[in-house]
Design an enzyme around this catalytic site. Structure first.
Site, PDB file in Angstrom:
ATOM      1  N   SER A   6     -56.769  91.875  87.404  1.00 16.87           N
ATOM      2  CA  SER A   6     -57.944  92.704  87.130  1.00 16.87           C
ATOM      3  C   SER A   6     -58.371  92.431  85.692  1.00 16.87           C
ATOM      4  O   SER A   6     -57.757  91.633  84.993  1.00 16.87           O
ATOM      5  CB  SER A   6     -57.581  94.179  87.287  1.00 16.87           C
ATOM      6  OG  SER A   6     -56.738  94.550  86.211  1.00 16.87           O
ATOM      7  N   LYS A   7     -59.392  93.149  85.271  1.00 16.44           N
ATOM      8  CA  LYS A   7     -59.917  92.943  83.911  1.00 16.44           C
ATOM      9  C   LYS A   7     -58.842  93.145  82.834  1.00 16.44           C
ATOM     10  O   LYS A   7     -58.935  92.575  81.758  1.00 16.44           O
ATOM     11  CB  LYS A   7     -61.066  93.907  83.657  1.00 16.44           C
ATOM     12  CG  LYS A   7     -62.291  93.547  84.472  1.00 16.44           C
ATOM     13  CD  LYS A   7     -63.562  93.824  83.677  1.00 16.44           C
ATOM     14  CE  LYS A   7     -64.781  93.384  84.455  1.00 16.44           C
ATOM     15  NZ  LYS A   7     -65.314  94.460  85.286  1.00 16.44           N
TER      16      LYS A   7
END
Ligand code: GLU
Length: 492
Positions: free
Chosen positions: A263-264
């Protein structure tokens, strides 16, 4: 084997992330390996989640990575959904369009009527409040939550507002031969008469994906493992329609190095951020392909062309367990790819990054420095900051870095003064003359050659990590070199 036809079927709900791109890449590689066809289909039935610019982003992604599309949406089709996109010539036109789901509503309705007529689906006009109540009651009684089937036999008229539900068979036997994972079976299906057409006449994803994969003669449906729970419904729809399903190939998730879903938090995952950060498409594509696929022993350090990758690709070599996205490994691979470029090509790729930062070197200057830069660069964004010291009008120096146990301020001044004198008298100011002139001072000053370089480097280039010293001095020229040494002496 029948023709291998694979597809990438993104929903235009945001920027394509690297996990999604991997599904596209594997589908493309499989099609190319078998000399088959690769399709792009836009799954835009969820109108509320549609994001402006997402379709352009998907097309740009394919273009940047060099993946050609045999069949996909046409400019006219895209215009019909108000998308004015730049469509590269690598998107071909096929016979099974439109390749945009919101333009295929009539077909879904046709199939839906077929399902209603054969008794596999029915119209339902239950009010949302009623369904809420039902759900609450099920939860309270710790029962499976879902539609209780009130409208199953009510024969709701097509004229009243309604949704269409699929009639789930009782205890169906469900087995899936997954192209990557082998056999998957389900004991029971956690779904109760799911909606297949919404009240606005749009199909849900489940109906649309089944109809389209069938109509477009998809042989292998490659997609993320998050779709495994939906697959029983898809298989049941195929069954009800009397159609043969494609071979589903569910790809495992991509994890960060901490073992959590990518994810980010792990750094940027949108495909275009890799472009902006100075990664080469060939490095990213090789890296992404190898998250969960191995081209065979001893090939880890090789950067394959797409063609070579396609030749080697096979579903058997795709790992069914999750793969890890390791940014350090990507950087390393990018460095390999940069070094594998011809100098001319490296120059072409790095230029936009230099332009963006306003760094200008003449072709001669670049020819002198560029090859050294190419040797040590991992991402293209690193290049401009390295060259900054050559072109700046206001050099900032880490002056303390000049001093060490062996070289104090006094000695540094003495060294710099001698260097200034030796260099200012040079008639030809190039590496061949600069280097011996500096080295010759070791004897006169009775210091080791090494002690001569650091003060000179900090004085003229400001810091320890710079492009090679003598080449850099040739690039900045005699006048600037001398002036910078004088300024440094004053700073000491
Ligand atoms: N439209 C779905 C998505 O964007 C694709 C699922 C599939 O490939 O079947 O996740």
């Amino acid at each position: 084997m029948t023709t291998v036809r694979t597809r990438f079927a993104p929903s235009p709900t945001g920027m394509l992330h690297i996990g999604g791109f991997r599904s596209a890449l594997y589908a493309w590689l499989l099609a190319r390996h078998h000399g088959g066809e690769f399709l792009l289909r836009i799954e835009d039935t969820d109108r509320e989640r549609k994001v402006e610019g997402a379709i352009q982003g998907i097309l740009d992604c394919f273009e940047w990575f060099g993946l050609d599309i045999d069949e996909g949406p046409t400019k006219e089709e895209l215009a019909q959904i108000d998308e004015d996109v730049t469509l590269s010539s690598t998107v071909g036109q096929g016979d099974f369009g439109p390749y945009i789901q919101s333009l295929r509503l009539k077909r879904y309705q046709e199939v839906c009527s077929q399902l209603i007529e054969s008794g596999h689906a029915y119209r339902c006009d239950c009010a949302p409040e009623m369904l809420d109540q039902e759900r609450e009651a099920q939860k309270a009684a710790k029962q499976q939550v879902g539609y209780g089937g009130r409208c199953r036999d009510r024969n709701v008229s097509a004229d009243t507002p309604h949704v269409v539900r699929f009639k789930m068979p009782e205890n169906p036997e469900l087995v899936l031969q997954d192209g990557i994972r082998g056999e998957i079976t389900w004991e029971s299906i956690p779904l109760k008469d799911p909606i297949i057409v919404k009240s606005d006449g749009f199909p849900t994803y489940h109906l649309a994906v089944v109809v389209d994969d069938y109509d477009m003669k998809i042989s292998h449906a490659m997609r993320g493992e998050e779709w495994i729970p939906s697959t029983p419904l898809h298989l049941l729809l195929y069954n009800a329609l009397g159609w043969e399903p494609p071979i589903y190939c569910h790809l495992p998730v991509v994890l960060g190095t901490d073992g959590k879903k990518l994810s980010k938090r792990h750094g940027s995952t949108a495909w275009d951020s890799f472009k902006d950060q100075g990664y080469l498409p060939e490095a990213v594509v090789n890296f992404v392909a190898r998250i969960g696929w191995s081209p065979g022993d001893g090939c880890d350090e090789e950067i394959f062309s797409l063609k070579e990758m396609a030749e080697r690709f096979s579903l058997e070599k795709v790992n069914p367990s999750s793969g890890v996205f390791d940014y350090d490994k990507l950087q390393w691979m990018n460095g390999l790819a940069i070094r594998a470029l011809s100098f001319e090509e490296f120059t072409k790729r790095v230029n936009p990054f230099l332009e963006k930062e306003g760094i200008k070197l003449s072709p001669e200057q670049w020819a002198l420095i560029g090859p050294h830069i190419q040797e040590r660069t991992k991402v293209l964004t690193e290049v401009a900051p390295q060259l900054e010291c050559l072109v700046t009008d206001s050099l900032e120096r880490e002056i303390d870095q000049m001093l060490s146990k062996k070289v104090d301020a006094e000695l540094a001044k003495k060294i710099l003064t001698s260097e200034k004198e030796a260099l200012s008298v040079l008639e030809t100011f190039d590496v061949e003359h600069i280097e011996p002139a500096v080295k010759a001072l070791a004897q006169t000053l009775e210091v080791k050659a090494g002690a001569l370089f650091l003060p000179l480097r900090i004085a003229t280039l400001g810091k320890k990590a710079t492009p090679p010293l003598f080449e850099s001095l040739q690039v900045i020229g005699k006048e600037v070199t001398v002036k910078r040494i004088e300024d440094a002496i004053l700073e000491l």
